[in-house]
Write a protein that holds these residues in place. Structure first.
Motif: not given
Length: 123
Positions: A17-24, A78-87
């Motif tokens: 569950f802690d891994d899931f919580l890392k995805v914002d 809905a979107a993941v907002v805590n991945f680094p920017p991607r080219q």
């Protein structure tokens, strides 16, 4: 990691569950949408307002097969907002807009079924 879009595929490996919580994963409203000319797959460049905590983010989505840019303005997604920017080609994507593949493999956007405040986090 390869994502399998086959609805008959077995589930991915278990995570804690802690891994899931890392995805914002947040909800935001599309404020701009335009055709991404030169993309390998039919794509749109989106500008999404995630509210005061996250702000405006750019996203490139392979959604042009199902959506016209003008039909997306004002739509919540809905979107993941805590991945680094991607080219992605000549564009930079700052959020991963979420969707599911339909029977033909076209992306169907993931949205709440009622309006919620921009920036609300999925739980």
């Amino acid at each position: 990691m390869h994502l399998d879009h086959d609805p008959a595929a077995p589930p991915a490996d278990e995570i804690g569950f802690d891994d899931f919580l890392k995805v914002d994963i947040r909800v935001g409203t599309i404020v701009e949408a335009e055709v991404y000319e030169g993309a390998r797959k039919p794509s749109l460049k989106l500008r999404i307002d995630f509210g005061p905590g996250v702000g405006l983010r750019k996203s490139v989505g392979q959604v042009r097969a199902r959506y016209a840019p003008e039909d997306l303005i004002g739509r919540q997604v809905a979107a993941v907002v805590n991945f680094p920017p991607r080219q992605i080609g000549k564009a930079v994507s700052e959020a991963l807009t979420l969707g599911f593949a339909d029977e033909e493999g076209r992306v169907v956007l993931f949205s709440p079924d009622a309006p919620v405040p921009d920036g609300s986090r999925l739980f």
